[in-house]
Enzyme design. Sequence first.
Site, PDB file in Angstrom:
ATOM      1  N   GLU A 157      -0.074  11.014  -0.128  1.00 58.62           N
ATOM      2  CA  GLU A 157       1.095  10.883  -0.994  1.00 58.62           C
ATOM      3  C   GLU A 157       1.485  12.267  -1.536  1.00 58.62           C
ATOM      4  O   GLU A 157       0.711  13.217  -1.463  1.00 58.62           O
ATOM      5  CB  GLU A 157       0.794   9.938  -2.171  1.00 58.62           C
ATOM      6  N   ASP A 184       3.316   9.794 -11.745  1.00 53.41           N
ATOM      7  CA  ASP A 184       3.559  11.136 -11.191  1.00 53.41           C
ATOM      8  C   ASP A 184       4.626  11.961 -11.915  1.00 53.41           C
ATOM      9  O   ASP A 184       5.693  11.429 -12.246  1.00 53.41           O
ATOM     10  CB  ASP A 184       4.089  11.041  -9.761  1.00 53.41           C
TER      11      ASP A 184
HETATM   12  C1  FRU Z   1       1.787   8.398  -6.148  1.00 48.52           C
HETATM   13  C2  FRU Z   1       2.783   7.300  -5.863  1.00 48.52           C
HETATM   14  C3  FRU Z   1       3.876   7.784  -4.944  1.00 48.52           C
HETATM   15  C4  FRU Z   1       5.019   6.864  -5.251  1.00 48.52           C
HETATM   16  C5  FRU Z   1       4.855   6.645  -6.738  1.00 48.52           C
HETATM   17  C6  FRU Z   1       5.249   5.274  -7.193  1.00 48.52           C
HETATM   18  O1  FRU Z   1       1.067   8.202  -7.310  1.00 48.52           O
HETATM   19  O2  FRU Z   1       2.107   6.174  -5.320  1.00 48.52           O
HETATM   20  O3  FRU Z   1       3.507   7.811  -3.569  1.00 48.52           O
HETATM   21  O4  FRU Z   1       6.255   7.448  -4.934  1.00 48.52           O
HETATM   22  O5  FRU Z   1       3.481   6.880  -7.029  1.00 48.52           O
HETATM   23  O6  FRU Z   1       5.187   5.169  -8.590  1.00 48.52           O
END
Ligand code: FRU
Length: 476
Positions: A196, A30
Amino acid sequence: MHLPPQQGVRPCAPYRPQLHYTPARNWMNDPNGLVWHDGEYHLFYQYNPYGNDWGNMSWGHAVSTDLVHWEELGVAIEATDDEHVFSGSAVIDHDGTMVAVYTSYHPASGLQAQSLARSTDRGRTWTRHPGNPVLDIGSKEFRDPKVFWYGQGGYWVMAVVLALEWKVSFYRSDDLLSWTWLSDFGPAGSVDGIWEVPDLFELDGRWVLVVSLNPGGPAGGSGVQYFVGRFDGVTFTSDWPAAWVDHGRDFYAALSWNNTPDGRRRWIGWMSNWADAATHPTDPWRGAQSLPRELLLEDIGGRPCLVQRPVAALQALRSPDSIHVAGLDIPPGVLFRSVPEGALEITAEFAPGTAERFGLVIHEGVRIGYDIVRGEAFVEGTPSGRHAAPLSADGVRSSTDGVRSSADGVRRSGDGLRLTVIVDASCVEVFSDRGQIVFTEQIFAEPGSAQVGLFADSGTALLRSAAIHPLRPKRA
Ligand code: FRU
Protein backbone atom coordinates in the site's frame (compact mmCIF):
# COMPACT_ATOMS: atom_id res chain seq x y z
CA MET A 1 -22.39 17.72 4.55
CA HIS A 2 -19.48 19.52 6.18
CA LEU A 3 -18.81 19.34 9.88
CA PRO A 4 -17.77 22.59 11.58
CA PRO A 5 -14.04 23.10 12.12
CA GLN A 6 -12.70 21.74 15.39
CA GLN A 7 -10.24 24.45 16.42
CA GLY A 8 -9.44 25.24 19.98
CA VAL A 9 -10.14 21.86 21.54
CA ARG A 10 -7.63 21.41 24.32
CA PRO A 11 -5.74 18.15 24.82
CA CYS A 12 -7.36 17.29 28.14
CA ALA A 13 -8.40 13.68 27.60
CA PRO A 14 -6.00 11.04 28.89
CA TYR A 15 -3.67 9.86 26.09
CA ARG A 16 -4.25 13.00 24.05
CA PRO A 17 -0.85 14.07 22.67
CA GLN A 18 0.16 17.72 22.70
CA LEU A 19 2.53 17.74 19.73
CA HIS A 20 1.37 14.87 17.58
CA TYR A 21 -1.51 15.78 15.30
CA THR A 22 -4.84 14.23 16.20
CA PRO A 23 -8.23 15.38 14.96
CA ALA A 24 -10.46 16.74 17.71
CA ARG A 25 -12.78 13.83 17.18
CA ASN A 26 -13.33 10.75 15.01
CA TRP A 27 -11.18 8.24 13.21
CA MET A 28 -8.02 9.14 11.26
CA ASN A 29 -5.56 6.92 9.35
CA ASP A 30 -3.07 7.62 6.53
CA PRO A 31 -1.63 11.07 5.86
CA ASN A 32 -2.73 12.21 2.38
CA GLY A 33 -2.10 15.13 0.04
CA LEU A 34 1.03 16.45 1.75
CA VAL A 35 2.05 19.61 -0.06
CA TRP A 36 3.53 22.98 0.86
CA HIS A 37 1.80 25.89 -0.78
CA ASP A 38 1.75 29.61 -0.22
CA GLY A 39 3.31 29.51 3.25
CA GLU A 40 1.36 26.50 4.55
CA TYR A 41 2.16 22.85 5.02
CA HIS A 42 -0.99 20.91 4.23
CA LEU A 43 -1.84 17.71 6.00
CA PHE A 44 -4.85 15.89 4.59
CA TYR A 45 -5.69 12.50 6.01
CA GLN A 46 -8.02 9.54 5.82
CA TYR A 47 -10.92 10.56 8.03
CA ASN A 48 -14.31 9.27 9.06
CA PRO A 49 -16.49 12.34 9.71
CA TYR A 50 -19.09 10.20 11.49
CA GLY A 51 -17.30 8.16 14.12
CA ASN A 52 -14.08 6.86 15.57
CA ASP A 53 -13.95 3.60 13.64
CA TRP A 54 -12.75 3.24 10.05
CA GLY A 55 -15.46 4.01 7.47
CA ASN A 56 -16.97 6.73 5.24
CA MET A 57 -13.45 7.52 4.12
CA SER A 58 -13.03 11.20 3.39
CA TRP A 59 -10.10 13.60 3.46
CA GLY A 60 -9.74 15.61 6.67
CA HIS A 61 -7.53 18.70 6.57
CA ALA A 62 -5.11 20.59 8.81
CA VAL A 63 -2.51 23.26 8.07
CA SER A 64 0.67 24.45 9.74
CA THR A 65 3.27 27.10 9.02
CA ASP A 66 6.02 25.39 11.06
CA LEU A 67 5.14 21.65 11.05
CA VAL A 68 4.68 21.77 14.82
CA HIS A 69 1.48 23.74 15.44
CA TRP A 70 -1.52 22.50 13.43
CA GLU A 71 -4.90 24.04 12.78
CA GLU A 72 -7.72 21.63 12.02
CA LEU A 73 -9.91 22.81 9.15
CA GLY A 74 -12.54 20.10 8.96
CA VAL A 75 -13.51 17.84 6.07
CA ALA A 76 -11.93 18.68 2.71
CA ILE A 77 -13.24 16.00 0.33
CA GLU A 78 -16.15 14.05 1.69
CA ALA A 79 -17.26 10.52 0.88
CA THR A 80 -20.49 10.08 -1.06
CA ASP A 81 -22.63 6.97 -1.12
CA ASP A 82 -20.97 5.94 -4.40
CA GLU A 83 -17.42 7.04 -3.82
CA HIS A 84 -15.19 6.80 -0.77
CA VAL A 85 -12.10 8.97 -0.95
CA PHE A 86 -9.10 6.74 -0.29
CA SER A 87 -5.45 7.74 0.05
CA GLY A 88 -3.54 9.89 -2.39
CA SER A 89 -1.39 12.96 -2.80
CA ALA A 90 -1.63 16.62 -3.81
CA VAL A 91 0.31 18.77 -6.25
CA ILE A 92 0.22 22.40 -7.33
CA ASP A 93 -0.68 22.61 -11.03
CA HIS A 94 1.05 25.09 -13.35
CA ASP A 95 -1.76 27.62 -12.86
CA GLY A 96 -1.41 27.51 -9.06
CA THR A 97 -4.46 25.27 -8.48
CA MET A 98 -4.11 22.62 -5.80
CA VAL A 99 -4.94 19.21 -7.25
CA ALA A 100 -5.70 16.17 -5.11
CA VAL A 101 -5.09 12.81 -6.78
CA TYR A 102 -6.86 10.12 -4.79
CA THR A 103 -8.27 6.65 -5.08
CA SER A 104 -12.03 6.45 -5.66
CA TYR A 105 -13.31 3.36 -3.92
CA HIS A 106 -16.75 2.35 -5.12
CA PRO A 107 -18.44 0.33 -2.36
CA ALA A 108 -21.01 -1.31 -4.62
CA SER A 109 -18.53 -2.81 -7.08
CA GLY A 110 -15.40 -2.80 -4.92
CA LEU A 111 -13.53 -1.16 -7.80
CA GLN A 112 -10.66 1.26 -7.18
CA ALA A 113 -9.54 3.92 -9.68
CA GLN A 114 -7.60 7.18 -9.55
CA SER A 115 -9.50 10.49 -9.51
CA LEU A 116 -8.86 14.23 -9.23
CA ALA A 117 -10.30 17.12 -7.26
CA ARG A 118 -9.27 20.79 -7.54
CA SER A 119 -9.09 23.64 -5.07
CA THR A 120 -8.51 27.29 -5.90
CA ASP A 121 -8.70 28.45 -2.25
CA ARG A 122 -5.64 26.78 -0.69
CA GLY A 123 -7.28 23.45 -0.04
CA ARG A 124 -10.30 24.77 1.85
CA THR A 125 -12.97 23.78 -0.69
CA TRP A 126 -12.77 21.19 -3.45
CA THR A 127 -14.47 20.34 -6.72
CA ARG A 128 -14.28 16.85 -8.12
CA HIS A 129 -13.13 16.61 -11.74
CA PRO A 130 -16.24 15.88 -13.85
CA GLY A 131 -14.34 13.32 -15.94
CA ASN A 132 -13.37 11.13 -12.97
CA PRO A 133 -11.82 8.64 -12.78
CA VAL A 134 -8.72 9.65 -14.74
CA LEU A 135 -7.02 6.26 -14.43
CA ASP A 136 -9.06 3.08 -14.26
CA ILE A 137 -7.77 -0.42 -15.02
CA GLY A 138 -10.84 -2.22 -13.68
CA SER A 139 -9.04 -3.40 -10.54
CA LYS A 140 -10.23 -3.83 -6.95
CA GLU A 141 -6.70 -3.44 -5.56
CA PHE A 142 -5.23 -0.41 -7.36
CA ARG A 143 -4.66 2.53 -5.07
CA ASP A 144 -2.82 5.28 -3.21
CA PRO A 145 -1.40 7.43 -6.04
CA LYS A 146 1.67 9.50 -5.16
CA VAL A 147 2.09 12.15 -7.85
CA PHE A 148 5.04 14.53 -8.13
CA TRP A 149 6.58 16.83 -10.74
CA TYR A 150 9.52 15.04 -12.36
CA GLY A 151 11.62 18.09 -13.24
CA GLN A 152 14.31 16.22 -15.20
CA GLY A 153 11.69 15.00 -17.69
CA GLY A 154 9.22 17.88 -17.46
CA TYR A 155 6.17 15.73 -16.67
CA TRP A 156 4.12 14.43 -13.78
CA VAL A 157 4.90 10.96 -12.43
CA MET A 158 2.48 8.79 -10.46
CA ALA A 159 3.52 5.83 -8.28
CA VAL A 160 0.51 3.66 -7.43
CA VAL A 161 0.23 0.11 -6.03
CA LEU A 162 -1.23 -3.09 -7.35
CA ALA A 163 -1.70 -4.22 -3.77
CA LEU A 164 -2.09 -7.97 -4.20
CA GLU A 165 0.54 -8.30 -6.93
CA TRP A 166 3.23 -6.57 -4.80
CA LYS A 167 3.87 -4.05 -7.54
CA VAL A 168 4.30 -0.32 -7.76
CA SER A 169 3.21 0.93 -11.18
CA PHE A 170 4.64 4.16 -12.58
CA TYR A 171 2.66 6.39 -14.95
CA ARG A 172 3.38 9.76 -16.57
CA SER A 173 1.17 12.66 -17.58
CA ASP A 174 1.51 16.15 -19.06
CA ASP A 175 -1.80 17.45 -17.72
CA LEU A 176 -2.73 15.22 -14.73
CA LEU A 177 -5.74 14.04 -16.77
CA SER A 178 -4.36 11.49 -19.16
CA TRP A 179 -1.88 8.94 -17.84
CA THR A 180 0.53 6.64 -19.71
CA TRP A 181 1.96 3.52 -18.09
CA LEU A 182 5.76 3.56 -17.77
CA SER A 183 6.83 0.44 -15.85
CA ASP A 184 6.20 -1.77 -12.81
CA PHE A 185 8.50 -2.44 -9.87
CA GLY A 186 8.10 -5.64 -7.82
CA PRO A 187 7.57 -8.10 -6.32
CA ALA A 188 10.67 -7.31 -4.29
CA GLY A 189 11.74 -7.01 -0.66
CA SER A 190 9.05 -8.13 1.74
CA VAL A 191 5.88 -9.61 0.26
CA ASP A 192 4.51 -11.01 3.52
CA GLY A 193 1.54 -8.66 3.27
CA ILE A 194 -0.23 -6.55 0.67
CA TRP A 195 1.50 -3.43 -0.68
CA GLU A 196 0.00 0.00 0.00
CA VAL A 197 0.86 3.72 -0.10
CA PRO A 198 3.97 4.06 -2.26
CA ASP A 199 6.25 7.10 -2.31
CA LEU A 200 9.15 7.86 -4.65
CA PHE A 201 11.60 10.73 -4.24
CA GLU A 202 15.14 11.82 -4.92
CA LEU A 203 17.28 12.09 -1.81
CA ASP A 204 20.95 13.02 -1.57
CA GLY A 205 21.70 11.97 -5.15
CA ARG A 206 19.80 8.67 -5.14
CA TRP A 207 16.15 7.68 -5.47
CA VAL A 208 14.16 6.12 -2.66
CA LEU A 209 11.04 4.01 -3.23
CA VAL A 210 8.90 3.52 -0.13
CA VAL A 211 6.19 0.87 0.17
CA SER A 212 3.90 0.18 3.11
CA LEU A 213 3.19 -3.47 3.86
CA ASN A 214 0.29 -5.03 5.77
CA PRO A 215 0.93 -7.36 7.56
CA GLY A 216 4.57 -8.47 7.54
CA GLY A 217 6.07 -5.47 9.36
CA PRO A 218 9.18 -5.89 11.54
CA ALA A 219 7.30 -5.74 14.86
CA GLY A 220 4.15 -7.59 13.72
CA GLY A 221 1.23 -6.17 11.77
CA SER A 222 1.84 -3.35 9.33
CA GLY A 223 5.21 -1.73 8.53
CA VAL A 224 7.08 0.26 5.90
CA GLN A 225 10.02 -0.82 3.73
CA TYR A 226 12.27 1.21 1.43
CA PHE A 227 14.46 0.56 -1.59
CA VAL A 228 17.42 2.74 -2.59
CA GLY A 229 18.30 2.93 -6.25
CA ARG A 230 17.85 4.85 -9.52
CA PHE A 231 14.88 6.33 -11.37
CA ASP A 232 15.44 7.33 -15.00
CA GLY A 233 12.01 8.78 -15.66
CA VAL A 234 10.60 5.40 -16.72
CA THR A 235 11.95 2.64 -14.46
CA PHE A 236 12.99 2.40 -10.83
CA THR A 237 15.95 0.07 -10.24
CA SER A 238 16.79 -1.00 -6.70
CA ASP A 239 20.54 -1.17 -5.94
CA TRP A 240 20.27 -2.47 -2.38
CA PRO A 241 18.14 -4.98 -0.49
CA ALA A 242 14.98 -3.53 1.03
CA ALA A 243 15.28 -2.21 4.58
CA TRP A 244 12.75 -1.20 7.24
CA VAL A 245 11.93 2.45 7.68
CA ASP A 246 10.94 1.97 11.31
CA HIS A 247 11.40 -0.96 13.70
CA GLY A 248 8.50 -0.09 15.99
CA ARG A 249 4.90 -1.10 15.59
CA ASP A 250 3.27 2.20 14.89
CA PHE A 251 4.52 3.94 11.76
CA TYR A 252 2.54 3.28 8.59
CA ALA A 253 1.56 4.82 5.26
CA ALA A 254 4.51 7.22 5.44
CA LEU A 255 4.21 10.02 2.90
CA SER A 256 6.51 12.93 2.07
CA TRP A 257 5.66 16.55 1.31
CA ASN A 258 5.72 17.84 -2.23
CA ASN A 259 7.13 21.33 -2.89
CA THR A 260 8.90 22.01 0.43
CA PRO A 261 10.14 25.62 0.27
CA ASP A 262 13.78 24.68 1.00
CA GLY A 263 13.73 21.52 -1.14
CA ARG A 264 14.39 19.26 1.86
CA ARG A 265 12.50 16.00 2.19
CA ARG A 266 10.15 15.70 5.17
CA TRP A 267 7.45 13.18 5.92
CA ILE A 268 5.06 11.79 8.49
CA GLY A 269 3.33 8.46 9.00
CA TRP A 270 0.14 7.26 10.62
CA MET A 271 1.11 6.36 14.18
CA SER A 272 -0.74 3.11 14.32
CA ASN A 273 -0.89 -0.46 13.09
CA TRP A 274 -3.73 -2.13 11.24
CA ALA A 275 -3.31 -5.11 13.61
CA ASP A 276 -4.79 -3.20 16.56
CA ALA A 277 -5.69 0.33 15.39
CA ALA A 278 -9.38 -0.25 16.07
CA THR A 279 -8.69 -1.04 19.74
CA HIS A 280 -6.68 2.06 20.68
CA PRO A 281 -8.39 3.27 23.85
CA THR A 282 -8.82 6.93 22.87
CA ASP A 283 -12.03 8.90 22.62
CA PRO A 284 -13.56 10.93 20.97
CA TRP A 285 -10.71 10.70 18.43
CA ARG A 286 -8.78 7.66 17.26
CA GLY A 287 -5.50 7.89 15.36
CA ALA A 288 -2.44 10.15 15.52
CA GLN A 289 0.19 11.23 13.02
CA SER A 290 3.88 10.92 13.86
CA LEU A 291 5.91 14.07 14.29
CA PRO A 292 7.11 15.39 10.95
CA ARG A 293 10.63 14.09 10.26
CA GLU A 294 13.55 15.25 8.13
CA LEU A 295 14.94 12.58 5.82
CA LEU A 296 18.55 12.08 4.77
CA LEU A 297 20.42 9.27 3.09
CA GLU A 298 23.76 8.44 4.71
CA ASP A 299 26.27 5.68 4.07
CA ILE A 300 26.28 3.63 7.26
CA GLY A 301 27.60 0.09 7.62
CA GLY A 302 28.40 -0.15 3.90
CA ARG A 303 25.01 0.85 2.49
CA PRO A 304 22.92 3.96 2.01
CA CYS A 305 20.59 4.20 5.01
CA LEU A 306 17.51 6.30 5.43
CA VAL A 307 18.15 8.60 8.36
CA GLN A 308 15.19 10.25 10.11
CA ARG A 309 15.18 13.06 12.66
CA PRO A 310 12.34 15.04 14.20
CA VAL A 311 12.02 18.39 12.39
CA ALA A 312 14.33 21.03 13.84
CA ALA A 313 11.34 23.33 14.53
CA LEU A 314 10.54 21.11 17.51
CA GLN A 315 13.56 22.48 19.37
CA ALA A 316 11.85 25.87 19.58
CA LEU A 317 9.39 24.24 22.02
CA ARG A 318 12.07 23.34 24.59
CA SER A 319 11.15 25.02 27.85
CA PRO A 320 13.84 26.72 29.94
CA ASP A 321 13.52 24.22 32.82
CA SER A 322 15.50 21.47 31.10
CA ILE A 323 17.38 18.92 33.19
CA HIS A 324 21.02 18.20 32.29
CA VAL A 325 23.19 15.34 33.57
CA ALA A 326 26.76 14.44 32.61
CA GLY A 327 29.24 11.69 33.49
CA LEU A 328 26.99 9.48 35.59
CA ASP A 329 27.89 5.85 36.37
CA ILE A 330 24.81 3.65 36.16
CA PRO A 331 25.04 0.84 38.71
CA PRO A 332 23.29 -2.49 38.05
CA GLY A 333 19.52 -1.89 38.31
CA VAL A 334 17.42 1.18 37.64
CA LEU A 335 17.80 4.82 38.71
CA PHE A 336 14.61 6.86 38.50
CA ARG A 337 14.07 10.58 38.71
CA SER A 338 10.93 12.67 38.54
CA VAL A 339 10.40 14.84 35.51
CA PRO A 340 7.79 17.47 34.65
CA GLU A 341 4.50 16.18 33.26
CA GLY A 342 3.68 16.70 29.61
CA ALA A 343 5.62 16.11 26.41
CA LEU A 344 9.36 15.49 26.79
CA GLU A 345 12.35 15.29 24.50
CA ILE A 346 15.10 13.18 26.04
CA THR A 347 18.57 13.06 24.52
CA ALA A 348 21.11 10.68 26.05
CA GLU A 349 24.51 9.31 25.16
CA PHE A 350 25.71 6.09 26.79
CA ALA A 351 29.08 4.35 26.84
CA PRO A 352 29.16 0.63 27.55
CA GLY A 353 30.61 -0.67 30.80
CA THR A 354 30.22 -4.23 31.98
CA ALA A 355 26.41 -4.37 31.54
CA GLU A 356 24.85 -6.58 28.87
CA ARG A 357 22.01 -4.12 28.31
CA PHE A 358 21.63 -0.48 29.19
CA GLY A 359 19.50 2.51 28.33
CA LEU A 360 16.47 4.55 29.39
CA VAL A 361 13.22 3.65 31.13
CA ILE A 362 10.00 5.53 30.37
CA HIS A 363 6.43 4.97 31.57
CA GLU A 364 8.06 3.15 34.54
CA GLY A 365 8.35 -0.19 32.78
CA VAL A 366 9.29 0.42 29.13
CA ARG A 367 13.00 0.08 28.38
CA ILE A 368 14.68 1.72 25.42
CA GLY A 369 18.22 0.47 25.06
CA TYR A 370 20.97 -1.52 23.55
CA ASP A 371 21.78 -5.20 24.07
CA ILE A 372 25.51 -5.67 23.63
CA VAL A 373 25.30 -9.44 23.58
CA ARG A 374 22.74 -9.56 20.79
CA GLY A 375 23.90 -6.39 19.05
CA GLU A 376 20.33 -5.12 19.15
CA ALA A 377 18.67 -1.82 19.81
CA PHE A 378 15.26 -2.37 21.40
CA VAL A 379 12.10 -0.95 22.96
CA GLU A 380 10.59 -3.43 25.35
CA GLY A 381 8.38 -3.81 28.39
CA THR A 382 5.06 -3.05 29.92
CA PRO A 383 4.05 0.43 31.07
CA SER A 384 2.95 1.21 34.60
CA GLY A 385 -0.51 0.09 35.56
CA ARG A 386 -0.58 -2.69 32.99
CA HIS A 387 -0.14 -6.38 33.45
CA ALA A 388 2.11 -8.08 30.99
CA ALA A 389 -0.19 -9.76 28.51
CA PRO A 390 1.10 -12.65 26.47
CA LEU A 391 1.44 -11.98 22.78
CA SER A 392 -1.22 -13.70 20.74
CA ALA A 393 -0.30 -16.70 18.62
CA ASP A 394 0.53 -14.58 15.60
CA GLY A 395 2.82 -12.35 17.67
CA VAL A 396 0.42 -9.44 17.62
CA ARG A 397 -0.17 -7.52 20.83
CA SER A 398 -3.28 -5.62 21.61
CA SER A 399 -2.85 -1.91 22.03
CA THR A 400 -2.80 -2.06 25.82
CA ASP A 401 -0.17 -4.78 26.13
CA GLY A 402 3.53 -4.21 26.49
CA VAL A 403 5.82 -3.51 23.60
CA ARG A 404 8.66 -5.57 22.13
CA SER A 405 10.49 -4.17 19.12
CA SER A 406 14.12 -4.65 18.21
CA ALA A 407 16.55 -3.92 15.41
CA ASP A 408 19.63 -6.05 14.93
CA GLY A 409 22.45 -6.16 12.44
CA VAL A 410 22.53 -2.42 12.18
CA ARG A 411 24.85 -1.63 15.08
CA ARG A 412 28.30 -2.86 15.98
CA SER A 413 28.54 -4.78 19.22
CA GLY A 414 30.50 -2.87 21.83
CA ASP A 415 29.32 0.54 20.69
CA GLY A 416 27.79 3.11 22.90
CA LEU A 417 24.30 4.37 22.20
CA ARG A 418 22.93 7.78 21.36
CA LEU A 419 19.19 8.28 21.77
CA THR A 420 16.67 10.99 21.10
CA VAL A 421 13.30 10.04 22.54
CA ILE A 422 10.08 12.03 22.30
CA VAL A 423 7.38 11.06 24.78
CA ASP A 424 4.02 12.76 24.21
CA ALA A 425 1.21 11.00 26.12
CA SER A 426 0.79 7.63 24.36
CA CYS A 427 3.08 8.61 21.44
CA VAL A 428 6.71 7.52 21.76
CA GLU A 429 9.30 8.08 19.03
CA VAL A 430 12.86 6.80 19.42
CA PHE A 431 15.70 7.89 17.14
CA SER A 432 18.95 6.08 17.83
CA ASP A 433 22.47 7.02 16.81
CA ARG A 434 22.33 9.18 13.68
CA GLY A 435 18.62 8.46 13.24
CA GLN A 436 19.11 5.31 11.17
CA ILE A 437 17.26 3.12 13.69
CA VAL A 438 13.84 4.41 14.62
CA PHE A 439 11.09 2.98 16.78
CA THR A 440 7.62 4.50 16.76
CA GLU A 441 5.26 3.13 19.36
CA GLN A 442 1.86 3.82 20.86
CA ILE A 443 2.14 2.97 24.55
CA PHE A 444 -0.96 3.51 26.61
CA ALA A 445 0.46 3.96 30.10
CA GLU A 446 -1.57 5.10 33.06
CA PRO A 447 -1.42 8.90 33.14
CA GLY A 448 0.73 10.44 35.85
CA SER A 449 3.85 8.30 35.66
CA ALA A 450 6.14 11.30 35.31
CA GLN A 451 9.47 9.56 35.81
CA VAL A 452 12.42 8.76 33.59
CA GLY A 453 14.95 6.07 34.50
CA LEU A 454 18.37 4.77 33.56
CA PHE A 455 19.07 1.06 33.65
CA ALA A 456 21.99 -1.32 33.39
CA ASP A 457 21.52 -5.11 33.42
CA SER A 458 24.12 -7.44 35.05
CA GLY A 459 26.82 -4.79 35.21
CA THR A 460 27.39 -1.09 34.83
CA ALA A 461 27.19 1.48 32.06
CA LEU A 462 28.12 5.13 31.74
CA LEU A 463 25.76 7.96 30.92
CA ARG A 464 28.07 10.39 29.15
CA SER A 465 25.43 13.11 29.00
CA ALA A 466 21.69 13.55 28.94
CA ALA A 467 19.17 16.34 28.64
CA ILE A 468 15.46 16.19 29.39
CA HIS A 469 13.57 19.02 27.71
CA PRO A 470 9.91 19.60 28.49
CA LEU A 471 8.33 20.58 25.14
CA ARG A 472 5.66 23.22 25.35
CA PRO A 473 3.48 24.12 22.35
CA LYS A 474 3.17 27.88 22.01
CA ARG A 475 -0.55 27.75 21.27
CA ALA A 476 -3.37 25.22 21.28
C1 FRU B 1 -3.53 2.20 4.00
C2 FRU B 1 -4.88 2.13 3.33
C3 FRU B 1 -4.79 2.54 1.88
C4 FRU B 1 -6.18 3.00 1.57
C5 FRU B 1 -6.60 3.65 2.87
C6 FRU B 1 -8.05 3.49 3.18
O1 FRU B 1 -3.59 2.31 5.37
O2 FRU B 1 -5.41 0.82 3.46
O3 FRU B 1 -4.31 1.52 1.01
O4 FRU B 1 -6.20 3.91 0.49
O5 FRU B 1 -5.81 3.05 3.89
O6 FRU B 1 -8.40 4.20 4.33
